[in-house]
Design an enzyme around this catalytic site. Structure first.
Site, mmCIF file in Angstrom:
data_model
loop_
_atom_site.group_PDB
_atom_site.id
_atom_site.type_symbol
_atom_site.label_atom_id
_atom_site.label_comp_id
_atom_site.label_asym_id
_atom_site.label_seq_id
_atom_site.Cartn_x
_atom_site.Cartn_y
_atom_site.Cartn_z
ATOM 1 N N HIS A 248 0.838 -1.199 0.000
ATOM 2 C CA HIS A 248 0.000 0.000 0.000
ATOM 3 C C HIS A 248 0.869 1.242 0.000
ATOM 4 C CE1 HIS A 248 -3.455 2.546 0.898
ATOM 5 N NE2 HIS A 248 -2.653 3.193 1.717
ATOM 6 N N ASP B 78 -14.844 2.933 8.572
ATOM 7 C CA ASP B 78 -13.780 3.825 8.104
ATOM 8 C C ASP B 78 -14.327 4.813 7.085
ATOM 9 O OD1 ASP B 78 -10.992 4.733 7.584
ATOM 10 O OD2 ASP B 78 -11.457 3.908 5.618
ATOM 11 N N ARG C 91 -13.927 13.056 9.277
ATOM 12 C CA ARG C 91 -12.632 13.698 9.584
ATOM 13 C C ARG C 91 -12.293 14.761 8.568
ATOM 14 N NH1 ARG C 91 -9.099 8.834 9.074
ATOM 15 N NH2 ARG C 91 -7.422 10.342 9.208
ATOM 16 N N SER D 53 -7.036 3.728 9.838
ATOM 17 C CA SER D 53 -7.839 3.788 8.618
ATOM 18 C C SER D 53 -7.202 2.954 7.507
ATOM 19 C CB SER D 53 -7.965 5.261 8.195
ATOM 20 O OG SER D 53 -8.483 5.389 6.894
ATOM 21 N N LYS E 81 -8.320 -1.217 6.102
ATOM 22 C CA LYS E 81 -8.695 -1.590 4.729
ATOM 23 C C LYS E 81 -7.833 -2.738 4.204
ATOM 24 C CE LYS E 81 -8.756 2.854 3.910
ATOM 25 N NZ LYS E 81 -9.156 4.264 3.754
HETATM 26 N N1 URA Z 1 -5.703 7.398 3.633
HETATM 27 C C1 URA Z 1 -6.652 6.678 4.255
HETATM 28 O O1 URA Z 1 -7.127 5.692 3.741
HETATM 29 N N2 URA Z 1 -7.059 7.072 5.464
HETATM 30 C C2 URA Z 1 -6.568 8.162 6.069
HETATM 31 O O2 URA Z 1 -6.978 8.460 7.166
HETATM 32 C C3 URA Z 1 -5.599 8.918 5.408
HETATM 33 C C4 URA Z 1 -5.177 8.493 4.187
#
Ligand code: URA
Ligand code: CA
Length: 432
Positions: free
Chosen positions: A82, A161, A168, A183, A187
């Site tokens: 990632h 999320d 946020r 976050s 994922k």
């Molecule tokens: N990318 C994400 O998936 N989440 C975040 O909080 C910041 C960047």
């Protein structure tokens, strides 16, 4: 349990229990806890932080808020990679076939791009016929057979999320290490990874503007991964300028092909080796990072990595002949040079602004609904540290419109030429 008490507890810098964190995440996902209370909680977390245990609990609570992908039908260690987001970041396109060529299963769920960063799915769709709308069964079958497949993002992963990230975004609480780390990790874990390699970007084009901040985020994510039983490593890499030379969908496919042939831009190649070595090591296919790198070099040199890319494109409906005939990729109508206005050395190529210039051409999406033009984009002819003479082309603009004044203006604003400048460090370190 009352949400107001939990907000107060976090406001006062105390540690929340696992049950309390689950209560917040479940309540918010189910709509029982309102946005305004979760906003206050996010702000309290922003200021008071979380312990490693709370971060791991928050991550797993978000994983459990929705569907998770079960990849156990795929043999071998599933390593996912990632990136925290970059401009012209072609690494996934290179790494997926590169690692798969060593028989490491790459079962990738990928999304589309938004704003100045590109998405892997958009780039792959520059190859005629290629599609990621495959069933989960097909996906698993392809990975078992070929060691590589990409599927589009499922709608039901980590709903907590999704809601929290959107909240946020409008409450000035994005830039919080525990919230970003949980976050991202939620994922990856929900998508079924056994092991995770992270490319944490630093510089103008990144969330984390300094290497120190990026290192802190990397440590946070590596601890979460290891605390929840997923082996995790990270590389801290530069995103002050775009990676490689190509920015744009079709142009980046071409760049990936070049890199898989061992003829890619040096920075892209170096980062692919850094990240790829961690992937191979975590997959248990090498005894050390050095050994892993040697194995990667071998499949580039003997052509297996490029062959794997061909097989991958064809297996998902793509026209694999583009690998030998890149001119069959979508081509823009106009090529327009951007001449340097003075002699000197390139001192800055501000990554996010250059990404925005590419978006103005149509290479990226301004909103989720925007249509993108796969053919257009930018080819950098100079990178930071390169000498230039007035009149030299800094960038070749690949456009489908004749007048690109707006793009040229944006590019001139984002490129600085000075008397002296050094090429930036590419890899600031690794976190294991
Ligand atoms: N990318 C994400 O998936 N989440 C975040 O909080 C910041 C960047
Ligand atoms: Ca690139």
């Amino acid at each position: 349990m009352r949400m107001v008490d939990l907000i107060e507890k976090k406001r006062d810098g105390k540690e929340l229990s696992t049950e309390e964190i689950n209560f917040i995440v479940q309540g918010y996902t189910d709509g029982e806890i309102p946005d305004y209370q979760v906003s206050a909680f996010a702000m309290a977390t922003f200021f008071k932080d979380m312990t490693d245990r709370e971060r791991a609990d928050l991550t797993m609570a978000m994983v459990n808020s929705g569907e998770t992908i079960d990849l156990s039908a795929i043999e071998g260690v599933k390593v996912d990679k990632h990136s925290t987001g970059g401009v012209g970041d072609t690494t996934t396109l290179v790494l997926a076939p590169l690692v798969a060529a060593l028989d490491i299963p790459v079962a990738k769920m990928s999304g589309r791009g938004l704003g100045h960063t590109g998405g892997t799915v958009d780039k792959l769709e520059a190859v005629e016929g290629f599609h990621v709308e495959i069933t989960k069964d097909e996906f698993i079958k392809l990975v078992n057979e070929n060691k590589i497949a990409v599927i589009g993002q499922s709608g039901n992963l980590t709903p907590a999320d999704k809601k929290l990230y959107a909240l946020r975004d409008v409450t000035a609480t994005v830039n919080s290490i525990p919230l970003i780390a949980s976050s991202i990790m939620s994922k990856k874990i929900a998508a079924g990874a056994d092991a995770i390699v992270l490319d944490v970007k630093t510089g103008a084009g990144a969330f984390m503007k300094t290497p120190e901040a990026a290192k802190e985020l990397a440590h946070a994510m590596v601890s979460i991964g290891n605390n929840v039983g997923r082996k995790t490593m990270a590389v801290i890499s530069d995103m002050s300028q775009p990676l490689g030379l190509a920015i744009g969908n079709s142009l980046e496919i071409q760049e990936a092909i070049d890199t898989l042939k061992g003829e890619g831009p040096k920075d892209l190649e170096e980062l692919c080796y850094a990240l790829g070595s961690q992937m191979v090591y975590l997959a248990g296919k090498a005894d050390s990072l050095e050994d892993a790198k040697a194995k990667l070099q071998e499949v580039i040199q003997n052509g297996k990595a490029l062959e794997k890319f061909k097989q991958f494109l064809a297996s998902q409906g793509g026209d694999a002949s583009v690998i030998d005939h890149p001119e069959r990729l979508p081509q823009a109508q106009y090529r327009i040079e951007l001449p340097a206005k003075q002699d000197g050395v390139v001192a800055e190529l501000v990554a996010d602004e250059i990404g925005t210039a590419a978006m103005l051409l149509g290479a990226g999406r301004a909103t989720k609904e925007s249509e993108i033009d796969l053919a257009v984009g930018l080819m950098l002819n100079k990178k930071v540290g390169d000498a230039v003479k007035a009149g030299d082309s800094l960038v070749t603009i690949h456009a489908n419109r004749e007048n690109v004044e707006d793009v040229m203006e944006k590019l001139y604003d984002s490129i600085r030429i000075a008397d002296h400048a050094d090429a930036p460090t590419l890899v600031y370190g690794t976190v294991t």
